[in-house]
Design an enzyme around this catalytic site. Sequence first.
Site, PDB file in Angstrom:
ATOM      1  N   ASP A   1       0.810  -1.212   0.000  1.00 42.35           N
ATOM      2  CA  ASP A   1       0.000   0.000   0.000  1.00 42.35           C
ATOM      3  C   ASP A   1       0.853   1.276   0.000  1.00 42.35           C
ATOM      4  O   ASP A   1       0.432   2.334   0.455  1.00 42.35           O
ATOM      5  CB  ASP A   1      -0.962   0.015   1.190  1.00 42.35           C
TER       6      ASP A   1
ATOM      7  N   ASP B   1      27.963   7.752 -14.331  1.00 42.30           N
ATOM      8  CA  ASP B   1      26.975   8.305 -15.261  1.00 42.30           C
ATOM      9  C   ASP B   1      25.783   8.726 -14.410  1.00 42.30           C
ATOM     10  O   ASP B   1      25.046   7.898 -13.891  1.00 42.30           O
ATOM     11  CB  ASP B   1      26.575   7.237 -16.287  1.00 42.30           C
TER      12      ASP B   1
ATOM     13  N   HIS C   1      16.514  10.261 -22.293  1.00 43.09           N
ATOM     14  CA  HIS C   1      16.547   9.854 -23.694  1.00 43.09           C
ATOM     15  C   HIS C   1      15.282  10.456 -24.316  1.00 43.09           C
ATOM     16  O   HIS C   1      14.237   9.821 -24.378  1.00 43.09           O
ATOM     17  CB  HIS C   1      16.574   8.334 -23.836  1.00 43.09           C
TER      18      HIS C   1
END
Length: 436
Positions: free
Chosen positions: A35, A256, A357
């Site tokens: 939940d 990255d 992206h």
Amino acid sequence: MQSEFHQRQLAFGDLMLDNSVAIFTAAHEQTRSRDTEYRFRQDSDFFYLTGFTEPDAWLVIKKHENQVSSTLFCRPKDELAEIWHGRRLGATAAVERLAIDQAFELSELDEELPKLLNHGAAVYFVLQQDPQAEQQLHQALATLRQGSRHGWQAPNQIIDWRPMLHEMRLFKSSQEIELMRKAAQISVDGHIRAMQQCRPGMWEYQLEAEILHEFAMQGARDAAYSTIVGGGDNACILHYTENESPLRDGELVLIDAGAEFAGYAGDITRTFPVNGKFTPEQAAIYQLVLDAHDAALAALGPGKSIKQANDIVLQIMVSGLVKLGIMQGDVAELIEQQAYKAFYMHGLSHWIGLDVHDVGDYKSSDRSRTLEPGMAITVEPGLYISKSAEVDAKWQGIGVRIEDDVVITTEGIENLTAAVPKTIADIEALMAKTNN
């Protein structure tokens, strides 16, 4: 930004057929466990048109006799729900706050949607994306078809709006670029902090924590994507996100990571020695990637293409690998045969914006689309020589990627992330300063 969201709605309306309707739906909350939910993040397309950050909403843009109007359906004000789960804007405030022409509560959707669709020539909608919304749309269309004796008429075609909207999103406004600069600056500071804090014996997840702390302290509560901190051979896994290994003396670490600020993504990669000093082999591979990276930046600008820059990158990196003895053969033939994919297996660049992206048509698989002012892209050459690679052992386990975010301008490019050290000398100087 309020007026900009409204202008985007009008601009999309200009692309629509007359007497048509476009439907966009917000993201839904996603269950994390039982939940509890993940922290909500709005669908990028919906946010682009509205700036609205609540789940389960609908935006309907209608074009009638070449006039464009907008309607929002959102969750109602609910005192008890807001005590437990947070404030809601509500339909009344949405008209003023979001520059929407009219707004209704979600409970009114079944009644109002057929009215908006009636006598439309077409409906712009993405099929097979939101099953619940698609079912509600088909129900509204069925209602209209069943009411033909009352003069009702359903649109007779459904058109995918993504090509139209995503082409719009490809070109960033000055306000968007300013937000991207902020996302980039926060990302820059996160990477610099990582270089300053890195020590042999740290764990990858500890370095990740340093980066995320910097992001959050500057107002970016979320990373734009799962942070990659790959030490040693882990750097050769392109989307390594486990971040569960120790950082060892004598190895490189590839990071990255990018912050998300006001919905916009930063995306930076840097690679540096865990102990602050490159070995000769690490330096050779690193410099090769850096030379390719710098040449790619120099090759980009309006009228150029990602493909042109990548062709230059391939020439530099394959020539360098042959000189180092890592590849053998004629450079041109190796490039034609794509033999480099053993060490450089991803593309040079991708769009960036609301999504890391980002959306937008490259026009071809080799990304030969001509670049224009307002487009935003990454530049990220890399070389990855895993421990299983059939090369001299001294090269194994070296993975290097260098990535910056750039905006195409009328005169060239603006590198949003240039402030993170990239040269061997600058990296070593920064790490020497902070490690002493």
